[in-house]
Design a protein around this motif. Structure first.
Motif, PDB file in Angstrom:
ATOM      1  N   LEU A  72       0.791  -1.377   0.075  1.00 18.45           N
ATOM      2  CA  LEU A  72       0.129   0.031  -0.134  1.00 18.45           C
ATOM      3  C   LEU A  72       0.807   1.367   0.107  1.00 18.45           C
ATOM      4  O   LEU A  72       0.463   2.295  -0.337  1.00 18.45           O
ATOM      5  CB  LEU A  72      -1.014  -0.032   1.175  1.00 18.45           C
ATOM      6  N   ASP A  73       2.101   1.045   0.626  1.00 17.63           N
ATOM      7  CA  ASP A  73       2.971   2.375   0.730  1.00 17.63           C
ATOM      8  C   ASP A  73       4.334   2.050  -0.063  1.00 17.63           C
ATOM      9  O   ASP A  73       5.333   1.934   1.011  1.00 17.63           O
ATOM     10  CB  ASP A  73       3.076   2.892   1.815  1.00 17.63           C
ATOM     11  N   PRO A  74       4.565   1.915  -1.264  1.00 16.67           N
ATOM     12  CA  PRO A  74       5.793   1.125  -1.731  1.00 16.67           C
ATOM     13  C   PRO A  74       6.875   2.381  -1.918  1.00 16.67           C
ATOM     14  O   PRO A  74       6.425   3.574  -1.692  1.00 16.67           O
ATOM     15  CB  PRO A  74       5.446   0.768  -3.110  1.00 16.67           C
ATOM     16  N   HIS A  75       8.064   1.829  -1.878  1.00 16.69           N
ATOM     17  CA  HIS A  75       9.270   3.167  -1.981  1.00 16.69           C
ATOM     18  C   HIS A  75       8.983   3.572  -3.308  1.00 16.69           C
ATOM     19  O   HIS A  75       8.939   2.687  -4.511  1.00 16.69           O
ATOM     20  CB  HIS A  75      10.552   2.415  -1.968  1.00 16.69           C
ATOM     21  N   LEU A  76       8.995   4.930  -3.661  1.00 17.17           N
ATOM     22  CA  LEU A  76       8.864   5.540  -4.922  1.00 17.17           C
ATOM     23  C   LEU A  76      10.162   5.739  -5.463  1.00 17.17           C
ATOM     24  O   LEU A  76      11.141   6.424  -4.889  1.00 17.17           O
ATOM     25  CB  LEU A  76       7.968   6.978  -5.019  1.00 17.17           C
ATOM     26  N   VAL A  77      10.477   5.359  -6.730  1.00 13.93           N
ATOM     27  CA  VAL A  77      11.690   5.383  -7.513  1.00 13.93           C
ATOM     28  C   VAL A  77      11.500   6.303  -8.841  1.00 13.93           C
ATOM     29  O   VAL A  77      10.809   5.677  -9.583  1.00 13.93           O
ATOM     30  CB  VAL A  77      12.137   3.943  -7.986  1.00 13.93           C
ATOM     31  N   PRO A  78      12.039   7.497  -8.794  1.00 13.74           N
ATOM     32  CA  PRO A  78      11.735   8.184 -10.136  1.00 13.74           C
ATOM     33  C   PRO A  78      12.555   7.892 -11.073  1.00 13.74           C
ATOM     34  O   PRO A  78      13.643   7.303 -11.078  1.00 13.74           O
ATOM     35  CB  PRO A  78      12.370   9.717  -9.634  1.00 13.74           C
ATOM     36  N   SER A  79      12.028   7.724 -12.287  1.00 15.31           N
ATOM     37  CA  SER A  79      12.732   7.375 -13.769  1.00 15.31           C
ATOM     38  C   SER A  79      12.196   8.141 -14.721  1.00 15.31           C
ATOM     39  O   SER A  79      11.176   8.612 -15.014  1.00 15.31           O
ATOM     40  CB  SER A  79      12.541   5.934 -13.794  1.00 15.31           C
ATOM     41  N   TYR A 117       8.566  -1.381  -4.330  1.00 16.38           N
ATOM     42  CA  TYR A 117       9.002  -0.527  -4.931  1.00 16.38           C
ATOM     43  C   TYR A 117       8.012  -0.269  -6.257  1.00 16.38           C
ATOM     44  O   TYR A 117       7.617  -0.843  -6.747  1.00 16.38           O
ATOM     45  CB  TYR A 117      10.252  -0.848  -5.604  1.00 16.38           C
ATOM     46  N   LYS A 118       8.060   1.172  -6.415  1.00 14.27           N
ATOM     47  CA  LYS A 118       6.923   1.589  -7.570  1.00 14.27           C
ATOM     48  C   LYS A 118       7.768   2.674  -8.364  1.00 14.27           C
ATOM     49  O   LYS A 118       8.259   3.486  -7.837  1.00 14.27           O
ATOM     50  CB  LYS A 118       5.682   1.876  -7.248  1.00 14.27           C
ATOM     51  N   LEU A 119       7.889   2.432  -9.868  1.00 16.68           N
ATOM     52  CA  LEU A 119       8.528   3.325 -10.771  1.00 16.68           C
ATOM     53  C   LEU A 119       7.678   4.599 -10.887  1.00 16.68           C
ATOM     54  O   LEU A 119       6.125   4.445 -11.039  1.00 16.68           O
ATOM     55  CB  LEU A 119       8.775   2.717 -11.976  1.00 16.68           C
ATOM     56  N   VAL A 120       7.765   5.942 -10.835  1.00 16.32           N
ATOM     57  CA  VAL A 120       7.099   7.056 -11.109  1.00 16.32           C
ATOM     58  C   VAL A 120       7.638   7.742 -12.133  1.00 16.32           C
ATOM     59  O   VAL A 120       9.135   7.931 -12.104  1.00 16.32           O
ATOM     60  CB  VAL A 120       6.766   7.822  -9.755  1.00 16.32           C
ATOM     61  N   ALA A 121       7.026   8.558 -12.954  1.00 19.87           N
ATOM     62  CA  ALA A 121       7.590   9.322 -13.868  1.00 19.87           C
ATOM     63  C   ALA A 121       8.371  10.342 -13.384  1.00 19.87           C
ATOM     64  O   ALA A 121       7.822  11.287 -12.347  1.00 19.87           O
ATOM     65  CB  ALA A 121       6.578   9.562 -14.888  1.00 19.87           C
ATOM     66  N   HIS A 122       9.525  10.844 -13.802  1.00 19.38           N
ATOM     67  CA  HIS A 122      10.281  12.152 -13.449  1.00 19.38           C
ATOM     68  C   HIS A 122      10.651  12.939 -14.751  1.00 19.38           C
ATOM     69  O   HIS A 122      11.143  12.296 -15.529  1.00 19.38           O
ATOM     70  CB  HIS A 122      11.637  11.611 -12.509  1.00 19.38           C
ATOM     71  N   GLU A 123      10.404  14.125 -14.712  1.00 15.19           N
ATOM     72  CA  GLU A 123      10.835  14.956 -15.791  1.00 15.19           C
ATOM     73  C   GLU A 123      12.120  15.516 -15.501  1.00 15.19           C
ATOM     74  O   GLU A 123      12.268  16.217 -14.175  1.00 15.19           O
ATOM     75  CB  GLU A 123       9.824  16.007 -16.044  1.00 15.19           C
ATOM     76  N   LEU A 124      12.852  15.844 -16.462  1.00 20.66           N
ATOM     77  CA  LEU A 124      14.295  16.614 -16.350  1.00 20.66           C
ATOM     78  C   LEU A 124      13.892  18.296 -15.934  1.00 20.66           C
ATOM     79  O   LEU A 124      13.245  18.749 -16.816  1.00 20.66           O
ATOM     80  CB  LEU A 124      15.195  16.378 -17.151  1.00 20.66           C
TER      81      LEU A 124
END
Length: 126
Positions: A72-79, A117-124
């Protein structure tokens, strides 16, 4: 003798070649104080300082937030792509790192300890 001659000529030049009085320059402290970092910043430093003031972290300079690592509360990993390799140190005193690929979509588990772990979108920023 030569020193006395040089000294006399220096004094004579200073007395005869006096320029008009120069106005006294005001120093930074007299004109309102030392400028702050915000007033002196330019370029990329200014952009980063404005972003921090707004509460964003444009270059991931700060320590990431702590998450429980549960489903329910995963570690968020920006990519910036749709997958990223992640290293998990499963226990605090572990010397080995478990590496695995994290793909876009639902949260995924570490194959060793089970942390999510969950992948989240990250903008430069630029």
């Amino acid at each position: 003798m030569a020193a006395r001659l040089l000294l006399k000529s220096a004094v004579r030049a200073a007395v005869t070649c006096r320029a008009a009085p120069v106005s006294v320059l005001t120093r930074g402290m007299a004109a309102g104080g030392i400028p702050t970092d915000d007033e002196q910043a330019t370029g990329m430093e200014k952009i980063v300082m404005q972003a921090i003031r707004e509460g964003t972290d444009p270059y991931n300079m700060f320590k990431p937030k702590q998450y429980a690592g549960s489903k329910l509360d995963p570690h968020l990993v920006p990519s910036i792509t749709n997958k990223r390799i992640v290293g998990c140190v499963c226990e605090e005193d572990n010397t080995g790192v478990v590496w695995f690929w994290l793909h876009e979509g639902e949260a995924q588990r570490c194959p060793s300890c089970g942390a999510h772990y969950k992948l989240v979108a990250h903008e430069l920023p630029h």
